[in-house]
Design a protein around this motif. Structure first.
Motif, mmCIF file in Angstrom:
data_model
loop_
_atom_site.group_PDB
_atom_site.id
_atom_site.type_symbol
_atom_site.label_atom_id
_atom_site.label_comp_id
_atom_site.label_asym_id
_atom_site.label_seq_id
_atom_site.Cartn_x
_atom_site.Cartn_y
_atom_site.Cartn_z
ATOM 1 N N UNK A 1 0.794 -1.236 0.000
ATOM 2 C CA UNK A 1 0.000 0.000 0.000
ATOM 3 C C UNK A 1 0.827 1.288 0.000
ATOM 4 N N UNK B 1 1.947 2.263 -3.373
ATOM 5 C CA UNK B 1 0.728 2.482 -4.149
ATOM 6 C C UNK B 1 0.237 3.923 -4.019
ATOM 7 N N UNK B 2 0.441 4.514 -2.854
ATOM 8 C CA UNK B 2 0.020 5.905 -2.660
ATOM 9 C C UNK B 2 0.707 6.812 -3.682
ATOM 10 N N UNK C 1 -0.454 6.275 -7.275
ATOM 11 C CA UNK C 1 -1.716 6.956 -7.579
ATOM 12 C C UNK C 1 -1.463 8.363 -8.108
ATOM 13 N N UNK D 1 -3.797 1.352 -11.867
ATOM 14 C CA UNK D 1 -3.133 0.790 -10.689
ATOM 15 C C UNK D 1 -3.970 -0.319 -10.055
ATOM 16 N N UNK E 1 -3.909 -2.900 -6.718
ATOM 17 C CA UNK E 1 -3.283 -3.337 -5.473
ATOM 18 C C UNK E 1 -3.518 -4.838 -5.338
ATOM 19 N N UNK F 1 -7.933 1.664 -5.552
ATOM 20 C CA UNK F 1 -6.610 1.648 -4.927
ATOM 21 C C UNK F 1 -6.521 2.732 -3.848
ATOM 22 N N UNK F 2 -7.109 3.909 -4.132
ATOM 23 C CA UNK F 2 -7.043 4.987 -3.138
ATOM 24 C C UNK F 2 -7.784 4.586 -1.871
ATOM 25 N N UNK G 1 -8.274 1.621 -0.730
ATOM 26 C CA UNK G 1 -7.523 0.579 -0.025
ATOM 27 C C UNK G 1 -6.320 1.175 0.698
ATOM 28 N N UNK G 2 -5.647 2.127 0.037
ATOM 29 C CA UNK G 2 -4.483 2.763 0.655
ATOM 30 C C UNK G 2 -4.909 3.520 1.913
ATOM 31 N N UNK G 3 -6.041 4.201 1.815
ATOM 32 C CA UNK G 3 -6.511 4.960 2.981
ATOM 33 C C UNK G 3 -6.903 4.023 4.122
ATOM 34 N N UNK H 1 -5.593 1.212 4.679
ATOM 35 C CA UNK H 1 -4.347 0.713 5.240
ATOM 36 C C UNK H 1 -3.727 1.747 6.170
ATOM 37 N N UNK H 2 -3.762 3.020 5.766
ATOM 38 C CA UNK H 2 -3.139 4.039 6.613
ATOM 39 C C UNK H 2 -3.845 4.148 7.946
#
Ligand SMILES: C[S@@+](CC[C@H](N)C(=O)[O-])C[C@H]1O[C@@H](n2cnc3c(N)ncnc32)[C@H](O)[C@@H]1O
Lengths: 209, 289
Positions: free
Chosen positions: A91, A94-95, A98, A109, A111, B65-66, B68-70, B72-73
């Motif tokens: 992740x 991945x940020x 993006x 993208x 994941x 993806x955004x 999922x990244x958020x 995760x954070x």
């Protein structure tokens, strides 16, 4: 020397001739108008092209990129290729990826874990090229299981990092072992060590069997 | 096909403009073999053209993806909890071992200093026999542990603000991490009332109180905050209550919105100024008790 793909040019940056593509800058690389330098020291695919390997890239092809990380290399690929599917399972990078995708509307993208292609085969179409730079153990196996995505005349452009497989074995032994595994699904067309750009990495061009 | 999802593209059963449905399909769908999805999307009228399909795919994949990244954070609170525990372990072990070094070194070097600093100095000495070498090596281990604790502290300072920006600003990164750890995560901290946050870390005293054996504790780990320990004893209860109230608001903001809100700090500063003004009004000699 093979020809550069359309959309990749050699241009002068600070008096030095370097590869470059057209797109939004990503990692602080020097620019010249719309062109931005493609740093072969930071990009293994860049090194493969710089070393004159016959990648078969012509520009505009459909690409599956495995191990996209923060997008250093895949940003250049998306600049000159067609639809580009970028798989990365961590992740954090991945940020950043993006941000790279924000200005590249044909970069997708994902994941996902490249060891489980069934988790993205419902999204990724058959492609002309697989670029792989995962740098974790089992690199050849990842390429094999992803062979299902490659068109008949497609190319695998893979990088094998010796230390990811075995930190003590001689890199040449590791490469032989990985190439043997790769031959289960591919015919190897060309291999080349990526020094001086990247130590103990092997660039591989292959086509599906 | 009996299983509708097993042989179809991500877009098969979703409306073209429903990003959350797209996210579910992208994250949870699966199929063994790829197909010409763009062509398929045209046939099934999901998209009007290839360009249209790719535009939708771009929007759907970046949205997914955004998200999922958020997610995760937000889960990074668990890393913060582990790092603050590791830091405490390193500190405690370094101090314990420093005592051992001091005791041993004192019998060999009459000028040996005390604590971590003492160990630091001993670690730089030359040994003249096997015994001295063991003490000096051990002192070196103490130094490494103390340095590791410092590195962990620095890591916490750097990461806490991205996990919990408001909490880190109000409490400081290390205390923010401890509060999150005592609650078991940012989400459960965000669900606790201020009164509970006020006494987090004072559970023993709280249970003694509930059994009728002690007065109710006025503060737990937030005692380490300057607003509490730096306030005179008779106003500490008010200070702890004020701080805990704003920490509760900060934790909720961090968990539910994740944006920094300078208002919370400004309000707390104003409240603290009022509480401390009481001491000034009572005379300046009381204030620094
Ligand atoms: C060496 S980096 C890639 C650098 C990138 N190719 C570039 O040049 O910009 C390797 C990346 O592969 C990712 N990776 C490793 N194993 C993976 C897997 N099984 N699936 C997806 N990504 C993986 C890692 O998280 C890491 O970001």
């Amino acid at each position: 020397m093979s020809e550069l793909p359309a959309g990749v040019e050699r241009r002068e940056f600070d008096g030095e001739s370097r590869l470059s593509t057209r797109g939004e800058p990503v990692y602080g690389e020097p620019t010249d108008g719309a062109w931005r330098a493609w740093d072969a020291r930071r990009s293994k695919l860049g090194a493969m092209i710089e070393l004159g390997m016959a990648t078969g890239l012509a520009g505009g092809e459909t690409v599956l990129y495995l191990g996209a990380a923060a997008g250093t290399t895949v940003s250049h690929v998306a600049d000159f290729a067609g639809p580009t599917y970028a798989v990365e399972f961590a992740p954090r990078p991945m940020r950043d990826l993006l941000d790279v995708a924000a200005s590249r509307n044909r970069l997708f993208p994902l994941l996902k874990d490249a060891r489980s292609p069934e988790t993205y085969a419902h999204i990724v179409e058959p492609v002309d090229v697989i670029v792989q730079d995962v740098a974790t153990r089992g690199q050849a196996a990842v390429a094999n299981t992803n062979a299902r995505f490659l068109n008949e005349n497609g190319r695998l452009l893979a990088v094998i990092k010796a230390r990811s497989e075995d930190v003590v074995a001689a890199p040449s032994d590791v490469f032989e072992r990985e190439l043997d595994t790769l031959r289960e699904s591919y015919e190897i067309l060309e291999t080349e060590r990526l020094e001086p750009f990247h130590d103990s990495h092997l660039g591989v061009v292959a086509r599906p069997k | 096909m009996t299983d509708a999802g097993s042989d179809s593209g991500w877009f098969t059963s979703i409306p073209p403009d429903d990003l959350d449905a797209a996210r579910t399909a992208i994250e949870h769908g699966s199929t063994e073999t790829p197909a010409d999805w763009p062509a398929n999307a045209l046939e099934t009228a999901f998209a009007e053209s290839r360009a249209d399909y790719y535009d939708t795919l771009h929007e759907a994949t970046t949205h997914t993806a955004r998200a999922a990244v958020e997610a995760h954070e937000r889960a990074d609170d668990q890393q913060l909890i582990r790092s603050v525990r590791a830091m405490d372990d390193c500190d405690r072990t370094a101090n314990e071992l420093a005592e051992r070094v001091q005791e041993w070194a004192g019998s060999l070097f009459p000028d040996a200093g005390t604590g971590i600093d003492g160990a630091r100095e001993i670690a730089t000495r030359e040994s003249s026999d096997a015994t001295e070498r063991r003490v000096i090596e051990l002192a070196g281990r103490v130094v490494e542990l103390a340095d590791e604790a410092d590195d962990l502290r620095e890591y916490i300072r750097q990461t806490a603000p991205s996990v919990a920006p408001n909490l880190a600003r109000l409490a400081g990164s290390v205390l923010a991490a401890r509060l999150i750890g005592l609650a078991g995560g940012l989400e459960s901290l965000a669900k606790k009332p201020a009164g509970t946050i006020q006494v987090l870390g004072a559970e023993d005293a709280l249970f003694a109180h509930l059994r009728g054996r002690a007065p109710s504790p006025k503060h737990g780990v937030i005692f380490t905050h300057e607003y509490v320990h730096g306030t005179r004893a008779e106003d500490r209860g008010s200070a702890a209550r004020a701080l805990a109230g704003k920490l509760a608001i900060a934790a909720r903001g961090d968990h539910y919105r994740g944006e920094f809100n300078p208002e919370i700090e400004a309000q707390l500063e104003a409240r603290m100024a009022t509480i401390r003004a009481r001491a000034d009004a009572d005379g300046s000699e009381d204030a620094d008790e």
